[in-house]
Write a protein that holds these residues in place. Structure first.
Motif, PDB file in Angstrom:
ATOM      1  N   LYS A 171       8.865   7.964  -9.942  1.00 26.10           N
ATOM      2  CA  LYS A 171       8.266   9.182 -10.470  1.00 26.10           C
ATOM      3  C   LYS A 171       6.799   9.197 -10.087  1.00 26.10           C
ATOM      4  N   ALA A 172       6.196  10.376 -10.166  1.00 27.47           N
ATOM      5  CA  ALA A 172       4.800  10.547  -9.742  1.00 27.47           C
ATOM      6  C   ALA A 172       3.876   9.614 -10.532  1.00 27.47           C
ATOM      7  N   LYS A 173       3.001   8.963  -9.804  1.00 26.36           N
ATOM      8  CA  LYS A 173       1.976   8.066 -10.352  1.00 26.36           C
ATOM      9  C   LYS A 173       2.571   6.885 -11.122  1.00 26.36           C
ATOM     10  N   LYS A 174       3.789   6.535 -10.813  1.00 22.06           N
ATOM     11  CA  LYS A 174       4.448   5.372 -11.412  1.00 22.06           C
ATOM     12  C   LYS A 174       4.903   4.443 -10.297  1.00 22.06           C
ATOM     13  N   PRO A 175       5.120   3.156 -10.611  1.00 17.23           N
ATOM     14  CA  PRO A 175       5.639   2.259  -9.577  1.00 17.23           C
ATOM     15  C   PRO A 175       7.130   2.493  -9.356  1.00 17.23           C
ATOM     16  N   ALA A 229      -5.606   4.926  -1.363  1.00 14.83           N
ATOM     17  CA  ALA A 229      -4.161   4.835  -1.586  1.00 14.83           C
ATOM     18  C   ALA A 229      -3.930   4.107  -2.897  1.00 14.83           C
ATOM     19  N   SER A 230      -2.671   3.997  -3.265  1.00 14.74           N
ATOM     20  CA  SER A 230      -2.298   3.174  -4.408  1.00 14.74           C
ATOM     21  C   SER A 230      -1.895   1.790  -3.891  1.00 14.74           C
ATOM     22  N   TYR A 231      -2.343   0.739  -4.571  1.00 15.85           N
ATOM     23  CA  TYR A 231      -2.026  -0.626  -4.169  1.00 15.85           C
ATOM     24  C   TYR A 231      -1.167  -1.257  -5.258  1.00 15.85           C
ATOM     25  N   LEU A 232       0.027  -1.668  -4.859  1.00 21.15           N
ATOM     26  CA  LEU A 232       1.026  -2.171  -5.791  1.00 21.15           C
ATOM     27  C   LEU A 232       1.148  -3.676  -5.658  1.00 21.15           C
ATOM     28  N   CYS A 233       1.025  -4.356  -6.795  1.00 18.18           N
ATOM     29  CA  CYS A 233       1.278  -5.788  -6.876  1.00 18.18           C
ATOM     30  C   CYS A 233       2.729  -5.947  -7.347  1.00 18.18           C
ATOM     31  N   GLN A 284       0.865  -1.184   0.000  1.00 22.44           N
ATOM     32  CA  GLN A 284       0.000   0.000   0.000  1.00 22.44           C
ATOM     33  C   GLN A 284       0.895   1.225   0.000  1.00 22.44           C
ATOM     34  N   GLN A 285       0.542   2.205  -0.807  1.00 19.32           N
ATOM     35  CA  GLN A 285       1.328   3.431  -0.839  1.00 19.32           C
ATOM     36  C   GLN A 285       0.414   4.643  -0.851  1.00 19.32           C
ATOM     37  N   HIS A 286       0.464   5.438   0.215  1.00 20.95           N
ATOM     38  CA  HIS A 286      -0.240   6.709   0.237  1.00 20.95           C
ATOM     39  C   HIS A 286       0.607   7.732  -0.506  1.00 20.95           C
ATOM     40  N   ALA A 287      -0.057   8.726  -1.056  1.00 21.24           N
ATOM     41  CA  ALA A 287       0.611   9.714  -1.897  1.00 21.24           C
ATOM     42  C   ALA A 287       1.791  10.355  -1.162  1.00 21.24           C
ATOM     43  N   GLY A 288       2.943  10.351  -1.799  1.00 25.58           N
ATOM     44  CA  GLY A 288       4.132  10.987  -1.242  1.00 25.58           C
ATOM     45  C   GLY A 288       4.822  10.197  -0.145  1.00 25.58           C
ATOM     46  N   GLU A 289       4.325   8.987   0.124  1.00 31.77           N
ATOM     47  CA  GLU A 289       4.924   8.170   1.180  1.00 31.77           C
ATOM     48  C   GLU A 289       5.533   6.905   0.601  1.00 31.77           C
ATOM     49  N   ALA A 290       6.243   6.160   1.453  1.00 31.58           N
ATOM     50  CA  ALA A 290       6.867   4.917   1.008  1.00 31.58           C
ATOM     51  C   ALA A 290       5.844   3.794   0.938  1.00 31.58           C
ATOM     52  N   PRO A 291       6.079   2.791   0.094  1.00 37.03           N
ATOM     53  CA  PRO A 291       5.211   1.613   0.092  1.00 37.03           C
ATOM     54  C   PRO A 291       5.296   0.868   1.422  1.00 37.03           C
ATOM     55  N   THR A 292       4.147   0.392   1.893  1.00 39.70           N
ATOM     56  CA  THR A 292       4.073  -0.379   3.131  1.00 39.70           C
ATOM     57  C   THR A 292       3.661  -1.796   2.788  1.00 39.70           C
ATOM     58  N   PHE A 293       4.385  -2.790   3.293  1.00 39.28           N
ATOM     59  CA  PHE A 293       4.110  -4.191   3.007  1.00 39.28           C
ATOM     60  C   PHE A 293       2.751  -4.589   3.588  1.00 39.28           C
ATOM     61  N   LEU A 294       1.928  -5.245   2.747  1.00 37.51           N
ATOM     62  CA  LEU A 294       0.626  -5.738   3.191  1.00 37.51           C
ATOM     63  C   LEU A 294       0.596  -7.258   3.293  1.00 37.51           C
ATOM     64  N   SER A 295       1.034  -7.935   2.210  1.00 37.63           N
ATOM     65  CA  SER A 295       0.873  -9.389   2.216  1.00 37.63           C
ATOM     66  C   SER A 295       1.851 -10.048   1.255  1.00 37.63           C
ATOM     67  N   TYR A 296       2.015 -11.352   1.465  1.00 41.17           N
ATOM     68  CA  TYR A 296       2.920 -12.165   0.663  1.00 41.17           C
ATOM     69  C   TYR A 296       2.260 -13.506   0.401  1.00 41.17           C
ATOM     70  N   ASN A 297       2.273 -13.939  -0.856  1.00 39.85           N
ATOM     71  CA  ASN A 297       1.775 -15.274  -1.230  1.00 39.85           C
ATOM     72  C   ASN A 297       2.838 -15.963  -2.066  1.00 39.85           C
ATOM     73  N   VAL A 298       3.127 -17.208  -1.733  1.00 38.98           N
ATOM     74  CA  VAL A 298       4.016 -18.002  -2.577  1.00 38.98           C
ATOM     75  C   VAL A 298       3.344 -19.326  -2.947  1.00 38.98           C
ATOM     76  N   LEU A 299       2.380 -19.767  -2.139  1.00 36.04           N
ATOM     77  CA  LEU A 299       1.610 -20.966  -2.447  1.00 36.04           C
ATOM     78  C   LEU A 299       0.199 -20.566  -2.839  1.00 36.04           C
ATOM     79  N   ASP A 300      -0.467 -21.405  -3.607  1.00 34.29           N
ATOM     80  CA  ASP A 300      -1.849 -21.128  -3.997  1.00 34.29           C
ATOM     81  C   ASP A 300      -2.745 -21.030  -2.772  1.00 34.29           C
ATOM     82  N   GLY A 301      -3.705 -20.127  -2.857  1.00 35.48           N
ATOM     83  CA  GLY A 301      -4.677 -20.039  -1.788  1.00 35.48           C
ATOM     84  C   GLY A 301      -4.815 -18.638  -1.249  1.00 35.48           C
TER      85      GLY A 301
END
Lengths: 112, 113
Positions: B38-42, A84-88, A36-53
């Motif tokens: 960069k803004a709005k990019k990963p 927020a922005s959610y990064l996969c 999860q990444q709020h605007a102007g902040e660092a990404p925060t770890f939410l979850s990890y999957n390596v096996l199905d399910g």
């Protein structure tokens, strides 16, 4: 090549449930991550999957199907602060060459 | 101590300046990373250090020079940058475990004039 796809934007209502999908095609697979990444902040770890399910962590759950190259992040009981922005991200390799390949991110707007 | 710290939070520099970004973690993590966002990019990976040795350089221009003086510290030296290098620079570290989860610092917001 490496390719990770997510929807660019989503909108949902406070208190509702939202599912953010992610599909991937990578040269290897050593786990899939959601950040999860709020605007102007660092990404925060939410979850990890390596096996199905399904992995559940409070209001957030993440699902993986390796055979389909597919994952989703499920957010329940949405709150305004979930906007927020959610990064996969996929780790194609392990060890010293470990790196994360990020999708473009999904910008989630939670409305009252 | 369960965090990655970065200094400075904000940096404005001219194209002829030399500056450095600093990243520190005291979690015993042995892999450390620099990303550019960069803004709005990963985040885009720049460098990976594993056990204080550079293991990945993602074809980053030589005006960016990483340094890992010890297992807790990672620097990024900047020289002769261009305005298009303005971005959020993120540092991350990874524990020596099977999950490969990376933990990010708060970033340095860099503006090149």
């Amino acid at each position: 090549g490496q390719n990770i796809d997510q929807p660019t934007e989503m909108t949902a209502t406070e208190g509702a449930i939202v599912q953010i999908n992610c599909t991937y095609q990578t040269s290897g697979f050593n786990g899939l991550f959601w950040y999860q990444q709020h605007a102007g902040e660092a990404p925060t770890f939410l979850s990890y999957n390596v096996l199905d399910g399904l992995e559940e962590k409070g209001r957030f759950s993440s699902f993986l199907s390796r055979s389909k190259g597919y994952s989703y992040l499920l957010l329940k009981e949405l709150q305004m602060k979930d906007s927020a922005s959610y990064l996969c991200a996929v780790a194609p390799y392990g060890g010293a060459t470990n790196k994360l390949i990020f999708g473009t991110g999904t910008l989630l707007a939670v409305q009252p | 101590d369960t965090e990655v710290t970065q200094t400075p939070k904000h940096l404005v520099m001219g194209m002829t300046n030399k500056k450095s970004l600093k990243c520190e973690q005291h979690m015993g993590h042995r892999a450390m990373y620099w990303y550019k966002q960069k803004a709005k990019k990963p985040p885009e990976l720049m460098f990976v250090y594993s056990y204080e040795k550079l293991s990945i350089n993602e074809s980053v221009p030589s005006r960016f020079s990483p340094e890992c003086p010890n297992s807790s510290l990672l620097n990024l030296h900047l020289h002769a940058l261009q305005p298009e290098d303005s971005a959020l620079y993120l540092c991350a570290s990874r524990p020596r475990s099977s999950t490969d989860t990376q933990y990010f610092g708060p970033g340095t917001r860099l503006t090149v004039l």
